[in-house]
Every structure is written in structure tokens, then in C-alpha cells.
Motif scaffolding. Structure first.
Motif, short mmCIF file in Angstrom:
data_model
loop_
_atom_site.label_atom_id
_atom_site.label_comp_id
_atom_site.label_asym_id
_atom_site.label_seq_id
_atom_site.Cartn_x
_atom_site.Cartn_y
_atom_site.Cartn_z
N PRO A 297 18.94 -73.05 -4.74
CA PRO A 297 18.19 -74.18 -4.18
C PRO A 297 17.38 -73.76 -2.97
N LYS A 298 16.44 -74.58 -2.60
CA LYS A 298 15.66 -74.33 -1.39
C LYS A 298 16.57 -74.35 -0.17
N GLY A 299 16.21 -73.55 0.82
CA GLY A 299 16.96 -73.56 2.06
C GLY A 299 18.10 -72.56 2.12
N LYS A 300 18.34 -71.83 1.02
CA LYS A 300 19.40 -70.82 1.03
C LYS A 300 18.82 -69.46 0.64
N ARG A 301 19.53 -68.43 1.06
CA ARG A 301 19.06 -67.07 0.79
C ARG A 301 20.06 -66.29 -0.05
N VAL A 302 19.54 -65.37 -0.82
CA VAL A 302 20.36 -64.40 -1.53
C VAL A 302 20.00 -63.02 -1.02
N VAL A 303 21.02 -62.26 -0.64
CA VAL A 303 20.82 -60.89 -0.19
C VAL A 303 21.03 -59.99 -1.40
N LEU A 304 19.97 -59.35 -1.83
CA LEU A 304 19.99 -58.56 -3.06
C LEU A 304 20.65 -57.21 -2.81
N GLY A 305 21.82 -57.03 -3.39
CA GLY A 305 22.52 -55.75 -3.27
C GLY A 305 22.06 -54.79 -4.34
N VAL A 306 20.84 -54.32 -4.20
CA VAL A 306 20.25 -53.43 -5.22
C VAL A 306 20.29 -51.97 -4.80
N VAL A 307 20.71 -51.72 -3.56
CA VAL A 307 20.94 -50.34 -3.10
C VAL A 307 22.44 -50.09 -3.22
N THR A 308 22.83 -49.05 -3.92
CA THR A 308 24.26 -48.85 -4.13
C THR A 308 24.93 -48.19 -2.93
N SER A 309 26.15 -48.62 -2.67
CA SER A 309 26.98 -47.97 -1.65
C SER A 309 28.00 -47.04 -2.30
N LYS A 310 27.97 -46.95 -3.62
CA LYS A 310 28.98 -46.18 -4.34
C LYS A 310 28.58 -44.71 -4.54
N ARG A 311 27.30 -44.40 -4.35
CA ARG A 311 26.82 -43.02 -4.49
C ARG A 311 25.90 -42.68 -3.33
N GLY A 312 25.86 -41.41 -3.00
CA GLY A 312 25.08 -40.99 -1.84
C GLY A 312 23.60 -40.79 -2.10
N GLU A 313 23.22 -40.54 -3.36
CA GLU A 313 21.80 -40.29 -3.66
C GLU A 313 20.95 -41.49 -3.25
N LEU A 314 19.85 -41.21 -2.60
CA LEU A 314 18.98 -42.27 -2.11
C LEU A 314 18.03 -42.72 -3.21
N GLU A 315 17.97 -44.02 -3.43
CA GLU A 315 17.03 -44.58 -4.40
C GLU A 315 15.60 -44.40 -3.91
N SER A 316 14.63 -44.55 -4.80
CA SER A 316 13.23 -44.49 -4.38
C SER A 316 12.78 -45.87 -3.90
N LYS A 317 11.85 -45.88 -2.96
CA LYS A 317 11.35 -47.16 -2.47
C LYS A 317 10.67 -47.95 -3.58
N ASP A 318 9.93 -47.28 -4.44
CA ASP A 318 9.26 -47.98 -5.52
C ASP A 318 10.26 -48.66 -6.45
N PHE A 319 11.36 -47.99 -6.73
CA PHE A 319 12.38 -48.57 -7.60
C PHE A 319 12.97 -49.84 -6.98
N ILE A 320 13.29 -49.78 -5.70
CA ILE A 320 13.88 -50.95 -5.05
C ILE A 320 12.87 -52.08 -4.96
N LYS A 321 11.62 -51.75 -4.69
CA LYS A 321 10.59 -52.80 -4.63
C LYS A 321 10.41 -53.47 -5.99
N ARG A 322 10.50 -52.69 -7.05
CA ARG A 322 10.39 -53.28 -8.40
C ARG A 322 11.58 -54.20 -8.66
N ARG A 323 12.75 -53.81 -8.19
CA ARG A 323 13.92 -54.66 -8.37
C ARG A 323 13.75 -55.99 -7.62
N VAL A 324 13.21 -55.93 -6.42
CA VAL A 324 12.96 -57.16 -5.67
C VAL A 324 11.92 -58.02 -6.39
N GLU A 325 10.89 -57.38 -6.92
CA GLU A 325 9.88 -58.11 -7.68
C GLU A 325 10.49 -58.79 -8.90
N ASP A 326 11.40 -58.10 -9.56
CA ASP A 326 12.08 -58.70 -10.73
C ASP A 326 12.90 -59.92 -10.31
#
Length: 375
Positions: A297-326
Motif C-alpha cells: 500500500p501507499k505510505g510503506k516501504r520495502v527494502v529489497l534484499g537483492v544483495v546477498t550476505s551469504k557469499r563474498g563475491e560482489l554483484e555488478s551494479k547493473d545487475f542490482i539496478k535491473r533487479r530494482v527495475e524489475d
């Protein structure tokens, strides 16, 4: 536009951080009786001051103590509720796994043997230490387990029928104790509180709903009872106290316990739970798609946990931006934020990455959020 000065922030984090080696060593020495509680506290204090500073350096607006003083993210709190006794039995077993390994064990559990109460404000000293050590621009954040976690693992069988022949009174007492905790934390200066609630994510998994049925619960409606209890606990919270909830599917040494999207709970969760924001994990295919965001609903936020804390490899910025776009196909992008999908150390052992990789991930989250939403 959303209020960017109120949590959850565009770039945020769940709360737990890897325990530095010095802390782990000191806790081991304390357990062996080689050092006392005061010596242990000095080591923890120094480490927490350091991680508060580092959270600011990577650009985070929220600061936690990384849960460095805890053995686990939830039981350290639950055991301090009045009426709760720790138990060690083999009746409840929990299985965690990832693609490389499986870990099954009987975790420390709890039984309710007397009426639920709050003898003292839990984690009061832990919070005030963070409050007193943050820098200008940092908001001290405290994470505590949701009321649901007092019930989920053991269910009805872990609650004395002599004390609570009717569970309705249990839920009322639990909500009252949490309501008192919330008010007490506010009086200490807490303006950002997070309720960690794996149960609301677990019940999306059919296997977990079967577990609920096996221990005498209602797999179709238990989440509704949990949400109603949380709302009762938060009914009198001050308007300037931001409260979020974090819902993951388990986080133990880079393993998880449940799978599936948020579809089963999404409508009730987003529309009925009276919190300001929802930390949800979407770091891989086991977490399902973003479709449940259509209920936000309007007025609330969702914090997208699309960056993993389970592995050390860093995701690409483009990949994360596409996930946010999705995700923005289902919810207004102004209602979205960014974080890791869970903490880095829900248990004292921590996930399979280095401290440097942890800080790189948090800095990365800040940088990507600034590129998407502005600073």
C-alpha cells in the motif's frame, strides 16, 4: 515523495555483522572462565565502537552494534522474557542447507512455564551504548526478534497448558510485554526498531506449513495471528518511532532453512502489519519473484534484499539496478530501498565471507542506492 529522513533508509542493512576475531576469542576465553565479564565487555565495547564508525564511513545512515554481544539473533532476547525457560531437547530439529552443505541440529529452544512478562527492558544497555557512540547523521537502530518467534519453533507444545489453557491469553500477555518493551526503548531514545521475523517468511514454504500442522498449529492462518499480535504490541507506539520487520528464510553460516516467494502471506502482510517498512530477501531464485509487491500500500516501504550476505563475491551494479527495475514493475520505485538480503552473522559463527567483503558489500549498497535515488 517519501520521507527520506525517516527509516528505513534508501541504503540500509539488516543489522548483524561478522564478529571480529578478537570478540570471538574473548567470548571463548570467557566461556572457559579465563576472563571475567568486565574484560569481555571491554573487548566488545571497543569492537562495537569500531563497527559503528565503519558503518558511517561506508555511508550508512543507520548504525547497529552488529549484534556482537549475542550468541544468536533471537534466543538472547527471548530467554530474558519473564515466563520463558531455556530448554535443550531433541524434539525440535532444524535443517539448514545450501548447494554445498547441509546442517541439521537441535537448536536451543524455550518453553513458556509461567505468565509472559517483561521484568526488565531487554537490550537496554546494548542500545544505549550504540546511542551514545553514534556520530552526527547516524541513527541508532536496534534489532529484536518478533513476538512470533516466541511461538513458532515449539508451537502449542512449548507453552504450558496449566499456565495458558487458552492461547488467547498467551497472545495478549506476549503483546503486552512487547508493548512495554517498545515504550521503554523509546524512552531510552530508540527511534528505529526492527522486528526480525523469520516465521512470516518460513510459512510461504509448503514444507514449513506442514511442520506447523505437525506441531498442532494452523498452517493456513497462523501468520494472521502473528500479525494481529504484533499490531497489538505496536498499538501505542509513538508516531516518531520508525518500526520495520525483517523476514528471511533462515541465515546460518551461509545456509537457509526455507524456500519460496512471499505470495502466501503478501496480501495480509503488506496491508495489515502496522510497520513502516519490510526488509525482504530476494537474492536468488529460492526467494521467488517480485509479484507480491503488487499488494504494497501507499505510505510503506520495502527494502529489497537483492544483495546477498551469504557469499563474498560482489554483484555488478547493473545487475542490482535491473533487479530494482524489475521490482518497480509492481511497486512505486519511491517506495523501494536497498539492502543485503539478511544480516552477515545471525549466529556467532557468521557467514562465509571476510570482514572486508562485508564492508565492501555495504559500501556497494550505498553507492548503488545513490545512483538510483540520489544522495
Amino acid at each position: 515523495m517519501a520521507d527520506n529522513a525517516r527509516p528505513p533508509f534508501r541504503a540500509d542493512h539488516v543489522g548483524s555483522l561478522l564478529r571480529p576475531k578478537g570478540v570471538l576469542q574473548a567470548r571463548d576465553e570467557f566461556a572457559k572462565g579465563e576472563i571475567g565479564a568486565e574484560q569481555l565487555a571491554l573487548v566488545e565495547d571497543a569492537a562495537i565502537r569500531d563497527i559503528i564508525r565503519k558503518q558511517g564511513e561506508v555511508g550508512l545512515k543507520s548504525a547497529t552494534d552488529g549484534e556482537l554481544r549475542r550468541q544468536s539473533w533471537h534466543m538472547d532476547f527471548i530467554y530474558q522474557l519473564g515466563g520463558v525457560e531455556p530448554v535443550n531437547d531433541d524434539l525440535v530439529r532444524v535443517a539448514f542447507h545450501n548447494k554445498d552443505k547441509t546442517y541439521e541440529y537441535a537448536p536451543p529452544s524455550a518453553h513458556v512455564t509461567a505468565p509472559i512478562s517483561l521484568p526488565n527492558t531487554i537490550f537496554a544497555d546494548a542500545f544505549t551504548f550504540v546511542r551514545d557512540n553514534v556520530s552526527a547523521g547516524q541513527t541508532p537502530k536496534l534489532t529484536i526478534p518478533s513476538p512470533s518467534m516466541v511461538h513458532y519453533r515449539g508451537g502449542r507444545e512449548a507453552i504450558s497448558k496449566d499456565v495458558y489453557p487458552d492461547l488467547a491469553q498467551f497472545w495478549d500477555d506476549l503483546a503486552a510485554a512487547y508493548g512495554q518493551e517498545v515504550r521503554s526503548l523509546y524512552d531510552l531514545g530508540c527511534r528505529y526498531l526492527q522486528l526480525d521475523d523469520t516465521s512470516l517468511a518460513y510459512v510461504n514454504d509448503p514444507a514449513q506449513r506442514e511442520h506447523v500442522r505437525e506441531i498442532g498449529g494452523d498452517p493456513l492462518h497462523q501468520h494472521e495471528t502473528y500479525i494481529a499480535t504484533i499490531n497489538k504490541a505496536l498499538a501505542n507506539r509513538p508516531a516518531d518511532m520508525a518500526i520495520t520487520t525483517h523476514m528471511c528464510r533462515g541465515n546460518n553460516q551461509s545456509m537457509w532453512a526455507a524456500e519460496g516467494g512471499y505470495d502466501f502471506v503478501a496480501d495480509t502482510l503488506f496491508n495489515q502489519l502496522d510497520v513502516d517498512g519490510f526488509f525482504c530477501e530476494w537474492d536468488d531464485e529460492r526467494s521467488g519473484g517480485f509479484e507480491p509487491l503488487r499488494y504494497l500500500p501507499k505510505g510503506k516501504r520495502v527494502v529489497l534484499g537483492v544483495v546477498t550476505s551469504k557469499r563474498g563475491e560482489l554483484e555488478s551494479k547493473d545487475f542490482i539496478k535491473r533487479r530494482v527495475e524489475d521490482a518497480a514493475k509492481y511497486a512505486d520505485i519511491d517506495q523501494l530501498c536497498l539492502s543485503a538480503q539478511c544480516g552477515f552473522s545471525s549466529t556467532s559463527e557468521g557467514n562465509d565471507l571476510t570482514e572486508q567483503q562485508q564492508w565492501d558489500k555495504l559500501r556497494f549498497i550505498v553507492e548503488v542506492a545513490e545512483e538510483i535515488w540520489g544522495s
